[in-house]
Design a protein around this motif. Structure first.
Motif, mmCIF file in Angstrom:
data_model
loop_
_atom_site.group_PDB
_atom_site.id
_atom_site.type_symbol
_atom_site.label_atom_id
_atom_site.label_comp_id
_atom_site.label_asym_id
_atom_site.label_seq_id
_atom_site.Cartn_x
_atom_site.Cartn_y
_atom_site.Cartn_z
ATOM 1 N N SER A 64 0.830 -1.205 0.000
ATOM 2 C CA SER A 64 0.000 0.000 0.000
ATOM 3 C C SER A 64 0.863 1.253 0.000
ATOM 4 O O SER A 64 0.593 2.209 -0.738
ATOM 5 N N SER A 65 1.901 1.239 0.818
ATOM 6 C CA SER A 65 2.810 2.381 0.864
ATOM 7 C C SER A 65 3.462 2.617 -0.499
ATOM 8 O O SER A 65 3.575 3.762 -0.959
ATOM 9 N N PHE A 66 3.860 1.534 -1.147
ATOM 10 C CA PHE A 66 4.461 1.634 -2.480
ATOM 11 C C PHE A 66 3.480 2.259 -3.465
ATOM 12 O O PHE A 66 3.836 3.173 -4.231
ATOM 13 N N VAL A 67 2.243 1.791 -3.447
ATOM 14 C CA VAL A 67 1.224 2.308 -4.366
ATOM 15 C C VAL A 67 1.002 3.802 -4.146
ATOM 16 O O VAL A 67 0.976 4.591 -5.096
ATOM 17 N N PHE A 68 0.848 4.206 -2.900
ATOM 18 C CA PHE A 68 0.591 5.618 -2.605
ATOM 19 C C PHE A 68 1.782 6.488 -3.001
ATOM 20 O O PHE A 68 1.603 7.609 -3.483
ATOM 21 N N LYS A 69 2.986 5.970 -2.825
ATOM 22 C CA LYS A 69 4.173 6.733 -3.228
ATOM 23 C C LYS A 69 4.220 6.903 -4.739
ATOM 24 O O LYS A 69 4.668 7.942 -5.241
ATOM 25 N N MET A 70 3.766 5.907 -5.487
ATOM 26 C CA MET A 70 3.760 6.014 -6.934
ATOM 27 C C MET A 70 2.655 6.965 -7.410
ATOM 28 O O MET A 70 2.879 7.811 -8.279
ATOM 29 N N VAL A 71 1.458 6.842 -6.850
ATOM 30 C CA VAL A 71 0.339 7.679 -7.267
ATOM 31 C C VAL A 71 0.569 9.146 -6.904
ATOM 32 O O VAL A 71 0.245 10.052 -7.676
ATOM 33 N N PHE A 72 1.178 9.377 -5.732
ATOM 34 C CA PHE A 72 1.352 10.755 -5.255
ATOM 35 C C PHE A 72 2.807 11.221 -5.339
ATOM 36 O O PHE A 72 3.202 12.141 -4.625
ATOM 37 N N ARG A 73 3.576 10.610 -6.233
ATOM 38 C CA ARG A 73 5.001 10.925 -6.286
ATOM 39 C C ARG A 73 5.247 12.403 -6.573
ATOM 40 O O ARG A 73 6.176 13.001 -6.023
ATOM 41 N N GLU A 74 4.418 13.036 -7.411
ATOM 42 C CA GLU A 74 4.613 14.454 -7.720
ATOM 43 C C GLU A 74 4.307 15.325 -6.510
ATOM 44 O O GLU A 74 5.060 16.254 -6.195
ATOM 45 N N LYS A 75 3.227 15.025 -5.809
ATOM 46 C CA LYS A 75 2.873 15.805 -4.616
ATOM 47 C C LYS A 75 3.923 15.631 -3.523
ATOM 48 O O LYS A 75 4.249 16.582 -2.798
ATOM 49 N N THR A 84 2.599 -8.384 -10.745
ATOM 50 C CA THR A 84 1.446 -7.588 -11.156
ATOM 51 C C THR A 84 1.599 -6.081 -11.016
ATOM 52 O O THR A 84 1.201 -5.331 -11.908
ATOM 53 N N MET A 85 2.166 -5.603 -9.898
ATOM 54 C CA MET A 85 1.965 -4.214 -9.496
ATOM 55 C C MET A 85 2.513 -3.184 -10.473
ATOM 56 O O MET A 85 1.881 -2.153 -10.704
ATOM 57 N N ILE A 86 3.684 -3.419 -11.048
ATOM 58 C CA ILE A 86 4.277 -2.396 -11.911
ATOM 59 C C ILE A 86 3.369 -2.118 -13.112
ATOM 60 O O ILE A 86 2.998 -0.961 -13.388
ATOM 61 N N LYS A 87 2.980 -3.162 -13.827
ATOM 62 C CA LYS A 87 2.115 -2.972 -14.993
ATOM 63 C C LYS A 87 0.733 -2.481 -14.576
ATOM 64 O O LYS A 87 0.097 -1.698 -15.296
ATOM 65 N N GLY A 108 10.878 0.467 -11.020
ATOM 66 C CA GLY A 108 11.069 -0.914 -11.436
ATOM 67 C C GLY A 108 11.480 -1.830 -10.303
ATOM 68 O O GLY A 108 11.728 -1.390 -9.176
ATOM 69 N N GLN A 109 11.556 -3.126 -10.610
ATOM 70 C CA GLN A 109 11.878 -4.120 -9.583
ATOM 71 C C GLN A 109 13.281 -3.946 -9.018
ATOM 72 O O GLN A 109 13.546 -4.373 -7.898
ATOM 73 N N ASP A 110 14.176 -3.325 -9.768
ATOM 74 C CA ASP A 110 15.542 -3.132 -9.287
ATOM 75 C C ASP A 110 15.689 -1.900 -8.396
ATOM 76 O O ASP A 110 16.755 -1.692 -7.805
ATOM 77 N N SER A 111 14.649 -1.097 -8.304
ATOM 78 C CA SER A 111 14.725 0.140 -7.523
ATOM 79 C C SER A 111 14.758 -0.169 -6.023
ATOM 80 O O SER A 111 14.275 -1.212 -5.562
ATOM 81 N N GLU A 112 15.322 0.759 -5.293
ATOM 82 C CA GLU A 112 15.432 0.572 -3.842
ATOM 83 C C GLU A 112 14.062 0.499 -3.180
ATOM 84 O O GLU A 112 13.832 -0.336 -2.301
ATOM 85 N N VAL A 113 13.144 1.351 -3.618
ATOM 86 C CA VAL A 113 11.827 1.381 -2.995
ATOM 87 C C VAL A 113 11.083 0.064 -3.219
ATOM 88 O O VAL A 113 10.402 -0.451 -2.327
ATOM 89 N N PHE A 114 11.241 -0.527 -4.412
ATOM 90 C CA PHE A 114 10.596 -1.810 -4.705
ATOM 91 C C PHE A 114 11.223 -2.922 -3.875
ATOM 92 O O PHE A 114 10.517 -3.745 -3.265
ATOM 93 N N GLN A 115 12.545 -2.963 -3.825
ATOM 94 C CA GLN A 115 13.240 -4.002 -3.075
ATOM 95 C C GLN A 115 12.939 -3.908 -1.584
ATOM 96 O O GLN A 115 12.848 -4.931 -0.893
ATOM 97 N N ASN A 116 12.763 -2.684 -1.084
ATOM 98 C CA ASN A 116 12.429 -2.524 0.339
ATOM 99 C C ASN A 116 11.069 -3.116 0.665
ATOM 100 O O ASN A 116 10.857 -3.645 1.763
ATOM 101 N N VAL A 117 10.134 -3.029 -0.283
ATOM 102 C CA VAL A 117 8.825 -3.650 -0.076
ATOM 103 C C VAL A 117 8.973 -5.160 0.077
ATOM 104 O O VAL A 117 8.414 -5.774 0.992
#
Length: 261
Positions: free
Chosen positions: A144-155, A204-207, A218-227
């Protein structure tokens, strides 16, 4: 215009928005235990925040409860959470914004966006930072945290909002309220839920996020790996409980393969 900077403190006046994420209901419309836990935890946080409103310049916090009628039981997850906050915790309905359209975590975040836009416009006048506090189950929080960070990344990047996470404690058990013959996600054990969370992240989540028009790390990113690390650490922290404590039969249990062994 920015509201949050490196010197911002949690004790500074701000507007707290408690975002409570839904969970599909049982076939009879009753809330599963994990949904009750989320609502109870959010209500406790809200009441703590109210104390700051009376002693500081914090604004009146409010709830955003989000979830559609995914199971087609003639009531939405958002409606059930709203009713629980009012009837179980004596929360004034005027402090609850209900969304009954979101069918998944991505839509939970997207339905919140126009609400935040209104609050950001108000904040231009009073210069009060906005803190979005995600409340969901422990096993659901990393994704959930990952999703919200992606959706609200600009804010977030523009420091218009700050996102924090406050997971509702999860227990290593599933609901005792079972429906014979029904394979329901609410009958999964916590470990099975974590296995599902990891599988969703990997497959699933990236696409899925991109399909809604949002950029995604992407899957190699730090934020993804931390999840993935958070999910695995949580999985490993749960001890094996007596099989009789779970509501899922061995046949049902084999439907979800273990992803950590």
């Amino acid at each position: 215009m920015t509201f949050w900077d490196s010197n911002s403190s949690d004790v500074l006046p701000c507007l707290k928005v408690f975002v409570v994420l839904g969970q599909s209901l049982w076939p009879d419309g009753k809330p599963p235990s994990v949904l009750l836990d989320r609502v109870d935890h959010a209500a406790s946080l809200y009441k703590q925040a109210l104390e700051h409103v009376t002693t500081t310049n914090h604004q009146q916090p409010f709830f955003y409860v989000s979830g559609a009628d995914v199971k087609k039981v003639n009531k939405s997850e958002g409606q059930v959470m709203r009713d629980l906050l009012i009837l179980r915790h004596n929360i004034d309905s005027s402090n609850i914004i209900m969304d009954s359209q979101a069918k998944n975590t991505i839509e939970n975040a997207m339905q919140l966006d126009p609400i935040l836009n209104v609050e950001i416009m108000k904040a231009e006048t009073n210069q009060t930072p906005i803190e979005v506090i995600i409340v969901t189950s422990e096993f659901h929080m990393p994704r959930s945290s990952f999703v919200f960070k992606m959706v609200f990344r600009e804010k977030i990047s523009n420091k218009l909002i700050k996102i924090t996470c406050s997971p509702a404690p999860a227990v290593n058990d599933c609901d005792r309220h079972c429906y014979p013959g029904k394979l329901d996600i609410n009958a999964y054990s916590i470990k099975q839920r974590l296995e599902l969370e990891r599988r969703l992240m990997l497959n699933t989540m990236i696409k899925w996020i991109q399909s809604y028009g949002h950029q995604c790390e992407g899957q190699d990113s730090e934020v993804f790996q931390n999840v993935l690390l958070d999910i695995e650490a949580m999985y490993n922290s749960f001890e094996i409980h007596n099989e009789s404590k779970t509501c899922v039969t061995e046949q049902k249990r084999s439907v979800i393969p273990c992803l950590f062994r």
